[in-house]
Write an enzyme that holds these catalytic residues in place. Structure first.
Site, PDB file in Angstrom:
ATOM      1  N   GLU A  12       0.818  -1.224   0.000  1.00  0.00           N
ATOM      2  CA  GLU A  12       0.000   0.000   0.000  1.00  0.00           C
ATOM      3  C   GLU A  12       0.852   1.276   0.000  1.00  0.00           C
ATOM      4  O   GLU A  12       0.353   2.355   0.306  1.00  0.00           O
ATOM      5  CB  GLU A  12      -0.930  -0.010   1.214  1.00  0.00           C
ATOM      6  CG  GLU A  12      -1.913  -1.168   1.222  1.00  0.00           C
ATOM      7  CD  GLU A  12      -2.734  -1.201   2.496  1.00  0.00           C
ATOM      8  OE1 GLU A  12      -3.696  -0.426   2.598  1.00  0.00           O
ATOM      9  OE2 GLU A  12      -2.410  -1.999   3.391  1.00  0.00           O
ATOM     10  N   SER A 138      -6.442  -2.709   1.794  1.00  0.00           N
ATOM     11  CA  SER A 138      -6.835  -2.164   0.490  1.00  0.00           C
ATOM     12  C   SER A 138      -7.325  -3.232  -0.488  1.00  0.00           C
ATOM     13  O   SER A 138      -7.197  -3.094  -1.689  1.00  0.00           O
ATOM     14  CB  SER A 138      -5.669  -1.387  -0.147  1.00  0.00           C
ATOM     15  OG  SER A 138      -5.376  -0.253   0.620  1.00  0.00           O
ATOM     16  N   TYR A 204      -9.351   3.512  -4.859  1.00  0.00           N
ATOM     17  CA  TYR A 204      -8.475   4.676  -4.972  1.00  0.00           C
ATOM     18  C   TYR A 204      -8.492   5.400  -6.320  1.00  0.00           C
ATOM     19  O   TYR A 204      -8.104   6.558  -6.374  1.00  0.00           O
ATOM     20  CB  TYR A 204      -7.038   4.263  -4.637  1.00  0.00           C
ATOM     21  CG  TYR A 204      -6.916   3.727  -3.235  1.00  0.00           C
ATOM     22  CD1 TYR A 204      -7.159   4.550  -2.135  1.00  0.00           C
ATOM     23  CD2 TYR A 204      -6.610   2.397  -2.997  1.00  0.00           C
ATOM     24  CE1 TYR A 204      -7.074   4.067  -0.839  1.00  0.00           C
ATOM     25  CE2 TYR A 204      -6.522   1.902  -1.698  1.00  0.00           C
ATOM     26  CZ  TYR A 204      -6.756   2.745  -0.632  1.00  0.00           C
ATOM     27  OH  TYR A 204      -6.674   2.260   0.642  1.00  0.00           O
ATOM     28  N   ARG A 243     -11.367   2.708  11.203  1.00  0.00           N
ATOM     29  CA  ARG A 243     -12.542   2.443  10.377  1.00  0.00           C
ATOM     30  C   ARG A 243     -12.890   0.966  10.472  1.00  0.00           C
ATOM     31  O   ARG A 243     -11.999   0.112  10.468  1.00  0.00           O
ATOM     32  CB  ARG A 243     -12.230   2.787   8.920  1.00  0.00           C
ATOM     33  CG  ARG A 243     -13.343   3.467   8.178  1.00  0.00           C
ATOM     34  CD  ARG A 243     -12.999   3.658   6.716  1.00  0.00           C
ATOM     35  NE  ARG A 243     -12.863   2.385   6.050  1.00  0.00           N
ATOM     36  CZ  ARG A 243     -11.844   2.055   5.254  1.00  0.00           C
ATOM     37  NH1 ARG A 243     -10.865   2.915   5.012  1.00  0.00           N
ATOM     38  NH2 ARG A 243     -11.794   0.870   4.687  1.00  0.00           N
ATOM     39  N   ASP A 245     -15.274  -2.010   8.685  1.00  0.00           N
ATOM     40  CA  ASP A 245     -15.992  -2.297   7.442  1.00  0.00           C
ATOM     41  C   ASP A 245     -16.976  -3.446   7.616  1.00  0.00           C
ATOM     42  O   ASP A 245     -16.689  -4.422   8.328  1.00  0.00           O
ATOM     43  CB  ASP A 245     -14.994  -2.651   6.339  1.00  0.00           C
ATOM     44  CG  ASP A 245     -14.041  -1.513   6.018  1.00  0.00           C
ATOM     45  OD1 ASP A 245     -14.365  -0.356   6.350  1.00  0.00           O
ATOM     46  OD2 ASP A 245     -12.964  -1.771   5.442  1.00  0.00           O
ATOM     47  N   GLU A 258     -13.562  -6.190   8.429  1.00  0.00           N
ATOM     48  CA  GLU A 258     -12.221  -5.939   8.950  1.00  0.00           C
ATOM     49  C   GLU A 258     -12.171  -4.577   9.625  1.00  0.00           C
ATOM     50  O   GLU A 258     -13.116  -3.797   9.571  1.00  0.00           O
ATOM     51  CB  GLU A 258     -11.176  -6.018   7.831  1.00  0.00           C
ATOM     52  CG  GLU A 258     -11.342  -4.977   6.744  1.00  0.00           C
ATOM     53  CD  GLU A 258     -10.246  -5.068   5.688  1.00  0.00           C
ATOM     54  OE1 GLU A 258      -9.167  -5.612   5.977  1.00  0.00           O
ATOM     55  OE2 GLU A 258     -10.477  -4.581   4.575  1.00  0.00           O
ATOM     56  N   ASN A 260      -9.537  -1.135  10.218  1.00  0.00           N
ATOM     57  CA  ASN A 260      -8.367  -0.400   9.715  1.00  0.00           C
ATOM     58  C   ASN A 260      -7.923   0.585  10.787  1.00  0.00           C
ATOM     59  O   ASN A 260      -8.693   1.457  11.179  1.00  0.00           O
ATOM     60  CB  ASN A 260      -8.731   0.387   8.456  1.00  0.00           C
ATOM     61  CG  ASN A 260      -9.242  -0.512   7.352  1.00  0.00           C
ATOM     62  OD1 ASN A 260      -8.483  -1.010   6.552  1.00  0.00           O
ATOM     63  ND2 ASN A 260     -10.551  -0.748   7.319  1.00  0.00           N
ATOM     64  N   GLY A 264      -6.977   5.193   4.887  1.00  0.00           N
ATOM     65  CA  GLY A 264      -6.514   6.128   3.866  1.00  0.00           C
ATOM     66  C   GLY A 264      -6.988   7.546   4.134  1.00  0.00           C
ATOM     67  O   GLY A 264      -8.041   7.774   4.718  1.00  0.00           O
TER      68      GLY A 264
END
Length: 292
Positions: A12, A138, A204, A243, A245, A258, A260, A264
């Site tokens: 990443e 990602s 992205y 974050r 998800d 998952e 984070n 990002g």
């Protein structure tokens, strides 16, 4: 002096550079004394020659999100943003994360772990399956398997990144994410991608990926996933910001995907989007993370 740590050496890296530059520019706008540092495997000793009051970690993936840099900073008594080394390491591993969440009866799709070189345990849940590396973010290395004959290739793809892969029951539905900022949840975001998987390109670079924030959930559904997200975040020992998800099936039943711990911070990123929906500007968001 704030050190904005970016780049790194994970898959990443490119996104981390984009995120790091955005954070750096925001701090400059806020008149915060800072410098950016593109970390690689050979220059970490150079970092310790700098005067650092606090590190703003914007390193995604291994080396930045797995507890390594947090541990190195802690050894030198340098404060840093986000989760500590133990929580970061745990959250980075999708299999370990699911194991922890399972202990707290949080909603999960069934899964097993496949280790390279070991005999595969029987898969007790029906097709289709999601195959993913346990240590990448990602959506790197993820495959959807609808026919058993494709499983071996999907595992080989995941094992390129590390020797452990998660085989998970594929839940058909929509992806949602809940951002957390200093122990409070931000509005959820619904993600609509033109790809079967909300993959690296969709996240992205695609202009076809659509984001709905606030999302289409009812107040009750929104409160439910925010409550689950905060619990999922806290039981992992995570802190500061992050974050969580989800996939929501056709009946809006949530399944955790998952967590984070260094999400990002690019123009396509979700935490800034959720903050904006709460009337928090990007500059304010960065300061809240820095001071959190």
């Amino acid at each position: 002096m704030i050190a904005v740590l970016m780049g790194g050496y994970s898959a990443e890296r490119d996104i981390s550079l984009l995120s790091g530059n955005a954070v750096y520019e925001s701090l400059v706008k806020s008149n915060i004394k800072c410098f950016k540092f593109d970390l690689n495997k050979d220059n970490i000793t150079d970092l310790w020659c700098e005067k650092i009051d606090k590190a703003f970690i914007v390193l995604h993936g291994r080396g930045g999100e797995d507890g390594f840099i947090q541990s190195e900073l802690k050894k030198r008594n340098i404060p840093f943003t986000g989760s500590d080394e133990k929580a970061s390491n745990l959250c980075m591993n999708k299999a370990a994360t699911k194991e922890m969440w399972n202990k707290y009866d949080l909603p999960l799709s069934p899964s097993i772990v496949a280790k390279k070189g070991d005999e595969l345990n029987p898969i007790y849940f029906s097709l289709p399956w999601a195959i993913k590396p346990t240590l990448e973010g990602s959506s790197i290395g993820i495959s959807k398997v609808s026919d058993k004959k494709n499983l071996e290739q999907a595992l080989e793809n995941a094992w390129q990144y590390n020797d452990e892969a998660l085989i998970e029951k594929w839940i058909e539905g929509d992806e949602y994410t809940v951002s957390i900022l200093n122990n409070k949840t931000l509005p959820s975001i619904k993600i609509s991608s033109d790809h079967d998987i909300y993959d690296y390109h969709s996240k992205y670079f695609s202009e076809k990926t659509e984001y709905l924030c606030p999302s289409d959930l009812s107040n009750a559904q929104e409160k439910k996933i925010q409550m689950i997200a905060l619990k999922a975040f806290n039981v992992m020992g995570a802190s500061g910001w992050g974050r969580v998800d989800f996939i929501l099936d056709s009946k809006k039943n949530p399944y955790l995907l998952e967590i984070n711990t260094v999400p990002g911070m690019t123009s396509h990123s979700l935490v800034p989007m959720a903050a904006k929906a709460s009337n928090i500007s990007f500059e304010q968001l960065i300061l809240k993370i820095l001071n959190g």
